[in-house]
Design a protein around this motif. Structure first.
Motif, short mmCIF file in Angstrom:
data_model
loop_
_atom_site.label_atom_id
_atom_site.label_comp_id
_atom_site.label_asym_id
_atom_site.label_seq_id
_atom_site.Cartn_x
_atom_site.Cartn_y
_atom_site.Cartn_z
N ASP A 1 0.74 -1.11 0.10
CA ASP A 1 0.02 -0.07 0.01
C ASP A 1 0.83 1.11 0.02
OD1 ASP A 1 -2.03 1.85 0.40
OD2 ASP A 1 -2.37 1.38 2.28
N GLU A 2 1.06 1.64 -1.12
CA GLU A 2 1.99 3.20 -1.26
C GLU A 2 3.21 3.02 -0.57
OE1 GLU A 2 0.41 6.70 -1.61
OE2 GLU A 2 -1.41 6.12 -2.44
N PRO A 3 3.87 1.71 -0.46
CA PRO A 3 4.92 1.35 0.49
C PRO A 3 6.19 2.45 0.28
CG PRO A 3 5.06 -0.13 -1.49
CD PRO A 3 3.94 0.48 -1.65
N PHE A 4 6.17 3.15 -0.77
CA PHE A 4 7.59 3.81 -0.91
C PHE A 4 7.02 5.48 -0.86
CE2 PHE A 4 9.03 0.47 -3.75
CZ PHE A 4 9.35 -0.33 -2.92
N GLY A 5 5.88 5.80 -0.66
CA GLY A 5 5.23 7.06 -0.56
C GLY A 5 5.89 7.92 0.43
N SER A 6 6.37 7.45 1.55
CA SER A 6 6.90 8.66 2.49
C SER A 6 8.62 8.59 2.25
CB SER A 6 6.55 8.36 4.01
OG SER A 6 7.25 6.82 4.17
N LEU A 7 9.18 7.91 1.24
CA LEU A 7 10.39 8.22 0.89
C LEU A 7 10.93 9.37 0.03
CD1 LEU A 7 11.21 4.35 0.45
CD2 LEU A 7 11.13 5.61 2.79
N ASP A 8 12.03 9.92 0.23
CA ASP A 8 12.51 10.75 -0.78
C ASP A 8 12.89 10.16 -2.00
OD1 ASP A 8 15.86 10.36 -1.27
OD2 ASP A 8 15.10 9.68 1.03
N ALA A 9 12.83 11.04 -3.18
CA ALA A 9 13.04 10.46 -4.65
C ALA A 9 14.06 9.48 -4.81
CB ALA A 9 13.05 11.98 -5.40
N GLN A 10 15.27 9.63 -4.40
CA GLN A 10 16.64 8.86 -4.90
C GLN A 10 15.87 7.57 -4.02
OE1 GLN A 10 16.85 11.92 -3.70
NE2 GLN A 10 18.47 12.82 -5.19
N THR A 11 15.73 7.54 -2.68
CA THR A 11 15.46 6.33 -1.96
C THR A 11 14.66 5.63 -2.63
OG1 THR A 11 16.15 7.54 -0.12
CG2 THR A 11 14.94 5.27 0.18
N ARG A 12 13.52 6.38 -3.22
CA ARG A 12 12.22 5.96 -3.69
C ARG A 12 12.61 4.94 -5.18
NH1 ARG A 12 6.58 8.40 -3.74
NH2 ARG A 12 5.61 6.93 -5.28
N ASN A 13 13.49 5.49 -5.85
CA ASN A 13 14.18 5.10 -7.05
C ASN A 13 14.74 3.66 -6.98
OD1 ASN A 13 12.83 6.91 -8.52
ND2 ASN A 13 14.60 7.98 -9.32
N ALA A 14 15.61 3.84 -5.55
CA ALA A 14 16.38 2.85 -5.40
C ALA A 14 15.60 1.58 -5.01
CB ALA A 14 17.33 3.02 -4.50
N MET A 15 14.60 1.67 -4.22
CA MET A 15 13.58 0.87 -3.68
C MET A 15 12.95 0.20 -4.75
SD MET A 15 14.02 0.37 -0.45
CE MET A 15 12.50 -0.36 0.07
N GLN A 16 12.46 0.79 -5.81
CA GLN A 16 11.66 0.37 -6.86
C GLN A 16 12.61 -0.70 -7.62
OE1 GLN A 16 10.69 3.83 -8.96
NE2 GLN A 16 9.09 4.54 -7.65
N GLU A 17 13.98 -0.23 -7.90
CA GLU A 17 14.62 -1.24 -8.54
C GLU A 17 15.06 -2.38 -7.77
OE1 GLU A 17 18.26 1.01 -9.69
OE2 GLU A 17 16.98 2.51 -10.77
N PHE A 18 14.93 -2.10 -6.43
CA PHE A 18 15.28 -3.24 -5.46
C PHE A 18 13.89 -4.15 -5.59
CE2 PHE A 18 13.47 -4.25 -1.11
CZ PHE A 18 14.33 -5.45 -0.81
N LEU A 19 12.99 -3.68 -5.62
CA LEU A 19 11.53 -4.53 -5.42
C LEU A 19 11.41 -5.37 -6.60
CD1 LEU A 19 9.07 -5.21 -4.02
CD2 LEU A 19 7.88 -3.38 -5.20
N VAL A 20 11.77 -4.68 -7.98
CA VAL A 20 11.80 -5.45 -9.33
C VAL A 20 12.76 -6.56 -9.21
CG1 VAL A 20 12.64 -5.41 -11.65
CG2 VAL A 20 11.08 -3.67 -10.69
N ASP A 21 13.93 -6.28 -8.61
CA ASP A 21 14.88 -7.40 -8.44
C ASP A 21 14.50 -8.44 -7.46
OD1 ASP A 21 17.50 -8.40 -8.70
OD2 ASP A 21 18.24 -7.66 -6.79
N LEU A 22 14.06 -8.19 -6.35
CA LEU A 22 13.24 -9.03 -5.58
C LEU A 22 12.21 -9.79 -6.04
CD1 LEU A 22 13.62 -9.75 -2.35
CD2 LEU A 22 11.77 -8.27 -2.23
#
Lengths: 280, 257
Positions: free
Chosen positions: B163-184
């Motif tokens: 549920d909008e898990p990266f909504g409260s993160l800053d833009a850089q962290t958010r992008n990194a987390m998206q890449e991380f999630l795809v990889d996972l």
């Protein structure tokens, strides 16, 4: 390494006083110990000066109180029938015993009241009506029910301690973040596990506050009850008997011991608090 | 093979409170999720995306309609459906390791040693080995969310809701987390249902993007995203899909006022 010049703000600010919310910038250990000693010592010095000047009449001076403490501790007073240690032991036994009974009942009821609306609505009016009655007011009934001795005194301690514990536990449980309960539920926890593994740990800071406040109230209530002879012994009884024998120095000596023990009990509670809440 | 998750005509009406009229949030949402798929849900803000997820997680009951996971009705929250919250929802009194072992503890079938070993495996997976003894307040927002993901994965849910898990993160962290999630996701093959209001995020992550109407919401359109992972946000096709969804959402939000 090159040192950057200090800004106007940084220059000349006493460390530890400027940003109170920064815990790691707190006072150094020796500074805080010094501050902790200075005020009581100043208080005692002023007290001694006032007594020496005669401004306080028959008030015993710190020096006389020290003497009274010594004689109370070393030889049994004929009117008190025992030494300070025996009276102190009686009071401590009662406050600790009553505290643990109150802990079981108060925290238990508080958890049930905070977690189950049915229990809350059934008990809240009764609790709120008994709570404003000073524990001391129960002395006559306590003696009627339990006779003179440790039991009525423990009952008074229980009454003093149990209400702050209930109130704080209830509000701690009410303040539990519902999202944490939901997270636990989606990880497979049942409602009993949520109570034990989420609600209780998250309410713990406030439960401990309740224990601290309760212990303080219990100690005061006990001394008051002992002053009317509820236990046949105790620090409160020293004050009462010394009043009749006009041994003012004994009275004040007992007050000093009561204050020191109260301080020590709270110190133990804060130690426990820090050990239990390391995650904060 | 039947879909892993089937939503059939889900409706949700919140009852009237404090003199306010009842609110119809979901007006018949139907959606199927194949096993191993990655589905993103976007919609105008306040359209009921979170309510939809909460119903699938079993935290909320639908007014009508059915939620079938592997053909079985969802009857309440449980470890079969994992939910990652926007606000992380870590237990602040537990260490990182303690947070991750929570779901195994309440299940009660493993020894302490086995729980620790399994938690460490998932902490390794989210790149947080070495932080086991830290408390949540001592780590950053992105790390907290990775702990929350590890905590959810450790009980091996059949479906992962986010549920909008990266909504409260800053833009850089958010992008990194998206890449991380795809990889996972590529490594674990878990089925993901990901709710966001960020279209860029949805197109970057999902095999398809489900666009909802404004409240009361239903499925308006399902956009397939036929792009290889890892995706390039500047690729022509990526930009085109993004533009298409954005213009739909702009129209849909406008219709609301």
């Amino acid at each position: 390494m090159e040192r950057l010049p200090l800004s106007a703000n940084e220059r000349g600010r006493p460390r530890g006083l400027d940003y109170p919310w920064k815990r790691d910038q707190a006072l150094s250990a020796s500074w805080s110990l010094a501050l902790r000693l200075i005020t009581p010592l100043t208080f005692i010095a002023i007290w001694q000066l006032l007594c020496s000047s005669g401004a306080l009449g028959a008030t015993p001076s710190p020096w006389q109180v020290l003497g009274a403490l010594w004689s109370l501790a070393t030889k049994p007073d004929p009117y008190l029938h025992a030494t300070l240690w025996s009276h102190l032991g009686a009071s401590l036994f009662r406050v600790i015993g009553g505290f643990f009974i109150a802990l079981l009942v108060g925290v238990g009821l508080g958890l049930l009241m905070g977690w189950y609306p049915l229990v809350y609505h059934s008990l809240h009016p009764l609790v709120e009506m008994i709570r404003p009655v000073p524990p001391f007011a129960w002395v006559v009934l306590a003696i009627l029910w339990f006779k003179i001795g440790n039991a009525p005194a423990i009952f008074i301690v229980f009454l003093g301690a149990v209400f702050p514990m209930i109130i704080n536990t209830v509000s701690g449980v009410e303040a539990v973040d519902r999202v944490l309960c939901e997270a636990a539920a989606t990880l497979g926890a049942n409602s009993r596990q949520i109570l034990w593994k989420v609600v209780i740990p998250s309410a713990l800071p406030q439960i401990i506050t309740g224990l601290r406040v309760g212990l303080g109230v219990a100690w005061m209530s006990l001394i008051a009850a002992e002053m009317v002879g509820v236990g046949g012994r105790g620090l409160g009884l020293i004050i009462d008997i010394s009043k009749s024998t006009w041994k003012l120095d004994y009275s004040v000596a007992a007050m000093v011991v009561i204050g020191l023990i109260g301080f020590f009990l709270d110190f133990l509670m804060r130690r426990a608090e820090r050990a239990l809440l390391r995650w904060r | 093979m039947p879909p892993l998750l089937m939503l059939k005509e889900l409706k949700k009406v919140f009852a009237a409170t404090r003199g306010l009229p009842p609110v119809e949030v979901l007006a018949g949402v139907s959606l199927d999720l194949e096993k191993g798929s990655f589905t993103c849900v976007v919609g105008p803000s306040g359209c009921g995306k979170t309510t939809l997820l909460r119903i699938v997680a079993g935290l909320e009951t639908a007014s009508s309609g059915r939620v079938l996971l592997e053909g079985v009705e969802i009857e309440g929250p449980g470890a079969r459906v994992g939910l990652v919250f926007q606000e992380f929802a870590l237990f602040p009194w537990r260490t990182i390791l303690g947070n991750v072992t929570f779901g195994l503890e309440v299940r009660g079938d493993l020894t302490a040693g086995e729980r620790k070993a399994r938690a460490e495996y998932y902490l390794e997976l989210v790149g947080l080995r070495g932080f086991e003894k830290r408390y949540p307040r001592e780590i950053s927002g992105g790390m907290k969310q990775r702990v929350a993901i590890a905590r959810t994965l450790v009980v091996q849910p059949h479906l992962l809701l986010m549920d909008e898990p990266f909504g409260s993160l800053d833009a850089q962290t958010r992008n990194a987390m998206q890449e991380f999630l795809v990889d996972l996701w590529l490594r674990t093959g878990i089925t993901v249902l990901f709710v966001t209001h960020n279209v860029d995020e949805a197109v970057f992550l999902g095999e398809r993007v489900v666009a909802l109407t404004s409240r009361p919401c239903s499925v308006r359109h399902i956009y397939p995203v036929p792009l290889e992972y890892p995706r390039d946000r500047t690729a022509t096709q990526f930009v085109e899909i993004r533009r298409e969804i954005l213009s739909y959402l702009a129209k849909e939000s406008g219709a609301d006022e």
